[in-house]
Structure formats: structure tokens, C-alpha cells
Design a protein around this motif. Structure first.
Motif, short mmCIF file in Angstrom:
data_model
loop_
_atom_site.label_atom_id
_atom_site.label_comp_id
_atom_site.label_asym_id
_atom_site.label_seq_id
_atom_site.Cartn_x
_atom_site.Cartn_y
_atom_site.Cartn_z
N MET A 50 0.84 -1.18 0.00
CA MET A 50 0.00 0.00 0.00
C MET A 50 0.88 1.24 0.00
N SER A 51 0.44 2.21 -0.77
CA SER A 51 1.20 3.45 -0.83
C SER A 51 0.43 4.56 -0.12
N THR A 52 1.12 5.67 0.09
CA THR A 52 0.49 6.79 0.78
C THR A 52 -0.51 7.47 -0.16
N ILE A 53 -1.41 8.20 0.46
CA ILE A 53 -2.45 8.89 -0.30
C ILE A 53 -2.19 10.38 -0.23
N ASP A 54 -2.23 11.01 -1.36
CA ASP A 54 -2.06 12.45 -1.48
C ASP A 54 -3.08 13.16 -0.60
N VAL A 55 -2.67 14.27 0.02
CA VAL A 55 -3.56 15.03 0.92
C VAL A 55 -4.81 15.50 0.18
#
Length: 151
Positions: free
Chosen positions: A1-6
Motif C-alpha cells: 500500500m502506498s500513501t495517499i495524497d492530501v
């Protein structure tokens, strides 16, 4: 899983606010605008609809038929989002307060709490809900008020 843009995180949070507020305000056009053309649902944990896919229009029609006569307040908290290969997965807690329109006592209410799991997918230039799984923790009150509940 990758991070999610704000920006994506804020957009999805706003999408859920609009989705839940549409229930409370009985704004079925606004609700439809939050949904993908096809939506997978699973309300089995609350004794309601079994898992399956339906159109966004069908989802709105079923919700409208089940709760249109009630005054409602949906709240959600503890939203966690994670990026997946199929879009964005979300999990949040919920509290739903439901009251008969002409309420005259505790028997004229039906409330529930638990958690939801959502899948959000990009559609055109925005995000839409493509999957909704309810994990009911507890319900109390007059179950017969909710047209979507099994007797």
C-alpha cells in the motif's frame, strides 16, 4: 500500500460527508452523485441485504424506500484510507440515529453503530464510492421503523 495524497484524502473525506448528509437530507440526487455506476454492497451483518452488486440508481432507490419516512442523523469518525490496486480503501466508524417523523417516545426510534468499509474509485475527474460493506456492532430501538431491516 502506498500513501495517499492530501488532496485525494480531503476529496474522499468530503465525498463521505456528502454521502451521509444525503441520507439525512433525503437528497437522493446528491447521493447518486457520490456513487459509481455499479456499487457492491454488503449489509448482511445487520440482517439486511446480502452481498451483491447493483447500479448506483438501484442503490439510491433501495435506500430511499427503506428510510425515506424517517428523520436521520449519520455520523462517521476515525476514517482510515489506504491506496490499493483497485482504488482507495476506506474504513470508518459510524453512528446512525433514526426517528419516526411523528415521534412520541423511545419506541419511535431505531439507532445503530459499527463500521463501514468503502472502496473509492476515480471516475472522470472525481472519486466515487464503488463498494460499501457495513459491519454492524449494535442496534437498539424499534427495528420495524427501518424498512431495510429483516423482521
Amino acid at each position: 500500500m502506498s500513501t495517499i495524497d492530501v488532496d485525494v484524502r480531503n476529496t474522499i473525506h468530503d465525498l463521505l460527508c456528502r454521502f451521509f448528509l444525503a441520507f439525512d437530507e433525503k437528497d437522493w440526487v446528491a447521493m447518486r452523485a457520490t456513487l459509481a455506476d455499479e456499487v457492491f454492497i454488503d449489509y448482511a451483518s445487520s440482517g439486511r441485504e446480502q452481498p451483491g452488486a447493483m447500479t448506483g440508481d438501484e442503490f439510491v432507490g433501495r435506500r430511499r424506500g427503506a428510510v425515506d419516512e424517517l428523520s436521520k442523523q449519520h455520523s462517521f469518525s476515525n476514517l482510515l484510507l489506504s491506496a490499493t490496486d483497485s482504488g482507495v480503501h476506506g474504513r470508518c466508524n459510524y453512528l446512525i440515529l433514526r426517528f419516526a417523523t411523528a415521534s412520541n417516545g423511545a419506541a419511535d426510534s431505531y439507532h445503530s453503530c459499527g463500521s463501514y468499509e468503502f472502496v473509492f474509485q476515480p471516475v472522470d475527474a472525481s472519486w466515487r464510492i464503488s463498494s460499501i460493506t457495513q459491519k454492524a456492532l449494535r442496534s437498539w430501538g424499534n427495528r420495524d421503523l427501518h424498512g431495510g431491516s429483516r423482521n
